[in-house]
Design a protein around this motif. Structure first.
Motif, PDB file in Angstrom:
ATOM      1  N   GLY A 117       0.784  -1.226   0.000  1.00 37.73           N
ATOM      2  CA  GLY A 117       0.000   0.000   0.000  1.00 37.73           C
ATOM      3  C   GLY A 117       0.813   1.271   0.000  1.00 37.73           C
ATOM      4  N   GLY A 118       2.118   1.149   0.039  1.00 43.02           N
ATOM      5  CA  GLY A 118       2.987   2.317  -0.057  1.00 43.02           C
ATOM      6  C   GLY A 118       3.321   2.997   1.255  1.00 43.02           C
ATOM      7  N   GLY A 119       2.953   2.403   2.371  1.00 40.57           N
ATOM      8  CA  GLY A 119       3.214   3.027   3.676  1.00 40.57           C
ATOM      9  C   GLY A 119       4.688   3.191   3.987  1.00 40.57           C
ATOM     10  N   HIS A 120       5.450   2.117   3.830  1.00 41.97           N
ATOM     11  CA  HIS A 120       6.891   2.208   4.063  1.00 41.97           C
ATOM     12  C   HIS A 120       7.537   3.124   3.029  1.00 41.97           C
ATOM     13  N   SER A 121       7.115   2.976   1.781  1.00 38.65           N
ATOM     14  CA  SER A 121       7.678   3.806   0.710  1.00 38.65           C
ATOM     15  C   SER A 121       7.441   5.286   0.973  1.00 38.65           C
ATOM     16  N   GLU A 122       6.257   5.620   1.443  1.00 45.33           N
ATOM     17  CA  GLU A 122       5.959   7.025   1.704  1.00 45.33           C
ATOM     18  C   GLU A 122       6.884   7.598   2.770  1.00 45.33           C
ATOM     19  N   LEU A 123       7.114   6.841   3.822  1.00 47.01           N
ATOM     20  CA  LEU A 123       8.002   7.317   4.880  1.00 47.01           C
ATOM     21  C   LEU A 123       9.438   7.431   4.380  1.00 47.01           C
ATOM     22  N   ILE A 124       9.881   6.467   3.584  1.00 43.10           N
ATOM     23  CA  ILE A 124      11.220   6.544   2.990  1.00 43.10           C
ATOM     24  C   ILE A 124      11.319   7.792   2.124  1.00 43.10           C
ATOM     25  N   LEU A 125      10.336   8.031   1.285  1.00 44.11           N
ATOM     26  CA  LEU A 125      10.342   9.199   0.404  1.00 44.11           C
ATOM     27  C   LEU A 125      10.382  10.502   1.196  1.00 44.11           C
ATOM     28  N   GLN A 126       9.677  10.555   2.296  1.00 42.15           N
ATOM     29  CA  GLN A 126       9.710  11.755   3.136  1.00 42.15           C
ATOM     30  C   GLN A 126      11.112  12.018   3.653  1.00 42.15           C
ATOM     31  N   LYS A 127      11.837  10.956   3.951  1.00 40.62           N
ATOM     32  CA  LYS A 127      13.183  11.103   4.515  1.00 40.62           C
ATOM     33  C   LYS A 127      14.247  11.409   3.457  1.00 40.62           C
ATOM     34  N   ILE A 128      14.063  10.948   2.225  1.00 44.24           N
ATOM     35  CA  ILE A 128      15.115  11.084   1.215  1.00 44.24           C
ATOM     36  C   ILE A 128      14.856  12.205   0.209  1.00 44.24           C
ATOM     37  N   SER A 129      13.684  12.756   0.212  1.00 43.03           N
ATOM     38  CA  SER A 129      13.335  13.795  -0.768  1.00 43.03           C
ATOM     39  C   SER A 129      14.049  15.101  -0.455  1.00 43.03           C
ATOM     40  N   PRO A 130      14.299  15.899  -1.456  1.00 44.14           N
ATOM     41  CA  PRO A 130      13.858  15.750  -2.836  1.00 44.14           C
ATOM     42  C   PRO A 130      14.880  15.068  -3.753  1.00 44.14           C
ATOM     43  N   TYR A 131      16.081  14.809  -3.249  1.00 44.58           N
ATOM     44  CA  TYR A 131      17.142  14.352  -4.153  1.00 44.58           C
ATOM     45  C   TYR A 131      17.402  12.856  -4.139  1.00 44.58           C
ATOM     46  N   GLY A 132      16.852  12.145  -3.186  1.00 46.81           N
ATOM     47  CA  GLY A 132      17.014  10.698  -3.160  1.00 46.81           C
ATOM     48  C   GLY A 132      16.099  10.035  -4.175  1.00 46.81           C
ATOM     49  N   GLN A 133      16.319   8.754  -4.387  1.00 45.16           N
ATOM     50  CA  GLN A 133      15.508   8.005  -5.349  1.00 45.16           C
ATOM     51  C   GLN A 133      15.028   6.723  -4.677  1.00 45.16           C
ATOM     52  N   LEU A 134      13.755   6.397  -4.886  1.00 43.95           N
ATOM     53  CA  LEU A 134      13.198   5.140  -4.393  1.00 43.95           C
ATOM     54  C   LEU A 134      12.699   4.337  -5.580  1.00 43.95           C
ATOM     55  N   ILE A 135      13.110   3.083  -5.612  1.00 49.42           N
ATOM     56  CA  ILE A 135      12.630   2.130  -6.607  1.00 49.42           C
ATOM     57  C   ILE A 135      11.824   1.095  -5.836  1.00 49.42           C
ATOM     58  N   ALA A 136      10.562   0.905  -6.224  1.00 44.66           N
ATOM     59  CA  ALA A 136       9.676   0.008  -5.488  1.00 44.66           C
ATOM     60  C   ALA A 136       9.087  -1.044  -6.425  1.00 44.66           C
ATOM     61  N   PHE A 137       8.953  -2.256  -5.917  1.00 44.09           N
ATOM     62  CA  PHE A 137       8.448  -3.394  -6.680  1.00 44.09           C
ATOM     63  C   PHE A 137       7.203  -3.972  -6.027  1.00 44.09           C
ATOM     64  N   ASP A 138       6.328  -4.534  -6.851  1.00 41.59           N
ATOM     65  CA  ASP A 138       5.217  -5.344  -6.367  1.00 41.59           C
ATOM     66  C   ASP A 138       4.706  -6.186  -7.531  1.00 41.59           C
ATOM     67  N   VAL A 139       3.994  -7.257  -7.223  1.00 40.73           N
ATOM     68  CA  VAL A 139       3.406  -8.104  -8.267  1.00 40.73           C
ATOM     69  C   VAL A 139       1.897  -7.895  -8.376  1.00 40.73           C
ATOM     70  N   ASP A 140       1.321  -7.218  -7.418  1.00 40.47           N
ATOM     71  CA  ASP A 140      -0.124  -7.022  -7.352  1.00 40.47           C
ATOM     72  C   ASP A 140      -0.502  -5.724  -8.073  1.00 40.47           C
ATOM     73  N   ASP A 141      -1.213  -5.854  -9.191  1.00 42.36           N
ATOM     74  CA  ASP A 141      -1.602  -4.681  -9.968  1.00 42.36           C
ATOM     75  C   ASP A 141      -2.468  -3.718  -9.170  1.00 42.36           C
ATOM     76  N   ASP A 142      -3.318  -4.235  -8.288  1.00 38.77           N
ATOM     77  CA  ASP A 142      -4.157  -3.358  -7.465  1.00 38.77           C
ATOM     78  C   ASP A 142      -3.311  -2.572  -6.468  1.00 38.77           C
TER      79      ASP A 142
END
Length: 78
Positions: free
Chosen positions: A32-57
């Motif tokens: 659902g992007g919860g961990h990713s959102e927190l990572i993005l908050q910490k690394i923005s604006p110059y960091g990069q996050l690459i995220a994977f999933d197999v579930d299209d929903d």
């Protein structure tokens, strides 16, 4: 779309990574992007996050949730 995902141990998981602005991180279970959102908050604006999933929903829901982050790349594992 009725996708539901509950992020668990969000702060604990991300805090131990000691995310730094400007670095590159990978989230191999986007969900659902919860961990990713927190990572993005910490690394923005110059960091990069690459995220994977197999579930299209999950990917669709996370793309909507995280649409304001331009430093995010979401990939389907397949």
């Amino acid at each position: 779309m009725d996708y539901r995902h509950y992020t668990v141990m969000k702060s604990e998981a991300v805090d131990i990574m000691d995310c730094q602005p400007g670095k590159i991180y990978v989230d191999c279970t986007l969900g659902g992007g919860g961990h990713s959102e927190l990572i993005l908050q910490k690394i923005s604006p110059y960091g990069q996050l690459i995220a994977f999933d197999v579930d299209d929903d999950a990917i669709a829901a996370s793309k909507e949730r995280l649409k304001d982050y331009k430093n995010l790349t979401i990939l389907n594992k397949f």
